[in-house]
Scaffold this motif. Sequence first.
Motif, mmCIF file in Angstrom:
data_model
loop_
_atom_site.group_PDB
_atom_site.id
_atom_site.type_symbol
_atom_site.label_atom_id
_atom_site.label_comp_id
_atom_site.label_asym_id
_atom_site.label_seq_id
_atom_site.Cartn_x
_atom_site.Cartn_y
_atom_site.Cartn_z
ATOM 1 N N ILE A 143 0.840 -1.203 0.000
ATOM 2 C CA ILE A 143 0.000 0.000 0.000
ATOM 3 C C ILE A 143 0.870 1.246 0.000
ATOM 4 O O ILE A 143 0.619 2.206 -0.751
ATOM 5 C CB ILE A 143 -0.944 -0.011 1.217
ATOM 6 N N LEU A 144 1.920 1.256 0.836
ATOM 7 C CA LEU A 144 2.835 2.402 0.869
ATOM 8 C C LEU A 144 3.516 2.602 -0.480
ATOM 9 O O LEU A 144 3.686 3.735 -0.942
ATOM 10 C CB LEU A 144 3.881 2.203 1.961
ATOM 11 N N ALA A 145 3.898 1.501 -1.115
ATOM 12 C CA ALA A 145 4.573 1.597 -2.407
ATOM 13 C C ALA A 145 3.647 2.173 -3.469
ATOM 14 O O ALA A 145 4.054 3.008 -4.291
ATOM 15 C CB ALA A 145 5.090 0.218 -2.833
ATOM 16 N N VAL A 146 2.376 1.754 -3.463
ATOM 17 C CA VAL A 146 1.409 2.281 -4.429
ATOM 18 C C VAL A 146 1.192 3.772 -4.192
ATOM 19 O O VAL A 146 1.132 4.575 -5.143
ATOM 20 C CB VAL A 146 0.079 1.510 -4.334
ATOM 21 N N CYS A 147 1.076 4.172 -2.917
ATOM 22 C CA CYS A 147 0.906 5.592 -2.601
ATOM 23 C C CYS A 147 2.113 6.400 -3.081
ATOM 24 O O CYS A 147 1.961 7.491 -3.650
ATOM 25 C CB CYS A 147 0.714 5.775 -1.096
ATOM 26 N N ALA A 148 3.301 5.855 -2.866
ATOM 27 C CA ALA A 148 4.514 6.540 -3.310
ATOM 28 C C ALA A 148 4.561 6.644 -4.826
ATOM 29 O O ALA A 148 5.010 7.663 -5.381
ATOM 30 C CB ALA A 148 5.754 5.801 -2.796
ATOM 31 N N LEU A 149 4.070 5.623 -5.516
ATOM 32 C CA LEU A 149 4.041 5.658 -6.976
ATOM 33 C C LEU A 149 3.084 6.738 -7.468
ATOM 34 O O LEU A 149 3.399 7.471 -8.417
ATOM 35 C CB LEU A 149 3.618 4.289 -7.509
ATOM 36 N N LEU A 150 1.920 6.858 -6.817
ATOM 37 C CA LEU A 150 0.958 7.886 -7.205
ATOM 38 C C LEU A 150 1.515 9.289 -6.954
ATOM 39 O O LEU A 150 1.336 10.193 -7.774
ATOM 40 C CB LEU A 150 -0.356 7.692 -6.438
ATOM 41 N N VAL A 151 2.194 9.457 -5.819
ATOM 42 C CA VAL A 151 2.801 10.757 -5.512
ATOM 43 C C VAL A 151 3.891 11.089 -6.528
ATOM 44 O O VAL A 151 4.043 12.237 -6.961
ATOM 45 C CB VAL A 151 3.367 10.765 -4.082
ATOM 46 N N THR A 152 4.648 10.079 -6.931
ATOM 47 C CA THR A 152 5.689 10.286 -7.938
ATOM 48 C C THR A 152 5.081 10.740 -9.256
ATOM 49 O O THR A 152 5.575 11.678 -9.899
ATOM 50 C CB THR A 152 6.488 8.987 -8.157
ATOM 51 N N ALA A 153 3.988 10.089 -9.667
ATOM 52 C CA ALA A 153 3.321 10.478 -10.918
ATOM 53 C C ALA A 153 2.766 11.897 -10.814
ATOM 54 O O ALA A 153 2.909 12.697 -11.744
ATOM 55 C CB ALA A 153 2.209 9.488 -11.241
ATOM 56 N N TRP A 154 2.142 12.222 -9.668
ATOM 57 C CA TRP A 154 1.594 13.569 -9.487
ATOM 58 C C TRP A 154 2.698 14.622 -9.558
ATOM 59 O O TRP A 154 2.564 15.643 -10.237
ATOM 60 C CB TRP A 154 0.875 13.666 -8.135
ATOM 61 N N GLY A 155 3.798 14.377 -8.869
ATOM 62 C CA GLY A 155 4.902 15.340 -8.871
ATOM 63 C C GLY A 155 5.498 15.536 -10.254
ATOM 64 O O GLY A 155 5.833 16.659 -10.644
ATOM 65 N N ALA A 156 5.633 14.438 -11.006
ATOM 66 C CA ALA A 156 6.193 14.542 -12.354
ATOM 67 C C ALA A 156 5.298 15.399 -13.248
ATOM 68 O O ALA A 156 5.779 16.253 -14.007
ATOM 69 C CB ALA A 156 6.371 13.145 -12.944
ATOM 70 N N LEU A 157 3.974 15.197 -13.158
ATOM 71 C CA LEU A 157 3.053 15.987 -13.971
ATOM 72 C C LEU A 157 3.043 17.452 -13.536
ATOM 73 O O LEU A 157 2.975 18.359 -14.371
ATOM 74 C CB LEU A 157 1.646 15.402 -13.877
ATOM 75 N N ALA A 158 3.105 17.691 -12.222
ATOM 76 C CA ALA A 158 3.128 19.067 -11.730
ATOM 77 C C ALA A 158 4.350 19.810 -12.265
ATOM 78 O O ALA A 158 4.252 20.952 -12.726
ATOM 79 C CB ALA A 158 3.121 19.074 -10.201
ATOM 80 N N LEU A 159 5.502 19.173 -12.222
ATOM 81 C CA LEU A 159 6.719 19.796 -12.736
ATOM 82 C C LEU A 159 6.633 19.991 -14.255
ATOM 83 O O LEU A 159 7.057 21.025 -14.785
ATOM 84 C CB LEU A 159 7.929 18.923 -12.394
ATOM 85 N N TRP A 160 6.078 19.019 -14.942
ATOM 86 C CA TRP A 160 5.998 19.078 -16.401
ATOM 87 C C TRP A 160 5.142 20.254 -16.864
ATOM 88 O O TRP A 160 5.493 20.970 -17.798
ATOM 89 C CB TRP A 160 5.430 17.772 -16.938
ATOM 90 N N PHE A 161 4.002 20.460 -16.186
ATOM 91 C CA PHE A 161 3.086 21.509 -16.633
ATOM 92 C C PHE A 161 3.437 22.894 -16.094
ATOM 93 O O PHE A 161 2.947 23.891 -16.612
ATOM 94 C CB PHE A 161 1.648 21.155 -16.235
ATOM 95 N N GLN A 162 4.300 22.961 -15.082
ATOM 96 C CA GLN A 162 4.613 24.255 -14.496
ATOM 97 C C GLN A 162 5.964 24.816 -14.915
ATOM 98 O O GLN A 162 6.104 26.032 -15.061
ATOM 99 C CB GLN A 162 4.568 24.163 -12.957
ATOM 100 N N LEU A 163 6.944 23.970 -15.116
ATOM 101 C CA LEU A 163 8.281 24.460 -15.431
ATOM 102 C C LEU A 163 8.438 24.666 -16.933
ATOM 103 O O LEU A 163 7.881 23.899 -17.737
ATOM 104 C CB LEU A 163 9.344 23.476 -14.933
ATOM 105 N N PRO A 164 9.194 25.677 -17.333
ATOM 106 C CA PRO A 164 9.420 25.901 -18.764
ATOM 107 C C PRO A 164 10.293 24.798 -19.355
ATOM 108 O O PRO A 164 11.203 24.297 -18.699
ATOM 109 C CB PRO A 164 10.143 27.257 -18.802
ATOM 110 N N HIS A 165 9.983 24.436 -20.584
ATOM 111 C CA HIS A 165 10.810 23.444 -21.282
ATOM 112 C C HIS A 165 11.965 24.177 -21.968
ATOM 113 O O HIS A 165 11.805 25.324 -22.377
ATOM 114 C CB HIS A 165 9.954 22.695 -22.306
#
Length: 339
Positions: free
Chosen positions: A15-37
């Motif tokens: 369960i902890l691993a799945v939660c960590a995976l979801l947080v990782t995906a959320w963080g990656a998308l947040a950085l992708w849509f907010q930071l300039p390429h």
Amino acid sequence: MIMSRPASRVIFRAILAVCALLVTAWGALALWFQLPHPGAYAAVGLWTIIGLAAVLALARGPGKWPGAKATITAGLALAVLLGWWFSLAPSHERIWADDVSKMLVSRIDGNRLVLGNVRNFDWRTELDYTPRWETREYDLAGLESADLILSYWMGPHIAHTLVTFGFKDGKKLVFSLEIRKERHETFSAIGGFFRQFEQVIIASDERDLIRTRSNARGEQVYLYRLRARPEQLRAVLLEYLQRAEALRRQPEFYNTLTSNCTTILYELAHRIAPDLPLDYRLLASGHFAEYAYDQAALTPGVPYAELQRRGHINVRARQSDIDGSDFSRAIRVGVPGIP
């Protein structure tokens, strides 16, 4: 049956691993849509490596590679990411696209409503248009009708929701909550979850907000007459104006799920009718008209399928371009509940 301690530990780590995976995906998308390429590539890559290492560490358990250090590093990285995320603030100071460059200004003097920055663009195609922002006046004592507009732009389950008000002198006024995109941006439903856009309420002529969808963009557009008393119509219209003024004073982020063109209509209606139920169709906006029908808010005595069939305006909207007929009158021909 009592679960053994080793088995319960495995499930807990999973369960902890799945939660960590979801947080990782959320963080990656947040950085992708907010930071300039292209800077976002490095940030997303580093964050993903740290996150996946933590997922592996949690799944394998203590004492195994990559171990507790990976989990601690990921925790520190998450703290930094959340600090950055909550520091993001909406703004009015950006280089906006032409169609959302101005914000509605309203003034009421008795029954006289004066609106500044009413949009009345002449759309030839989605990218070819003549911009016009106008000041218009309306007689609130003459407010007599409202119509619900659903414009389908991504399949049968997702639609853009608008409300148009009608006055006795023939004037029409449409309101729409829109993303306030910058000049270089295009709409992204996923980006709307990650504070990519601010929001704005546009008031316009029907030949702008409705015609651009049916004729310029080729979206499938449906019109339904709303069933409401004059005092209810006035209350909803004034709520739109208050929300527009609040956004003008204090910018807010658009959110695809919680703050969009359909949820705002529910919020405004809920203030007038507090017993309105929550429903999945508030999220699946393509079914919002059916929700309104179930709440007795559309023309009574006609099956919903018939309301939908006769409310489809595209053929009539395109014909009005050909024969030069009045757009607002043409799109309402044959719609149940409209004289």
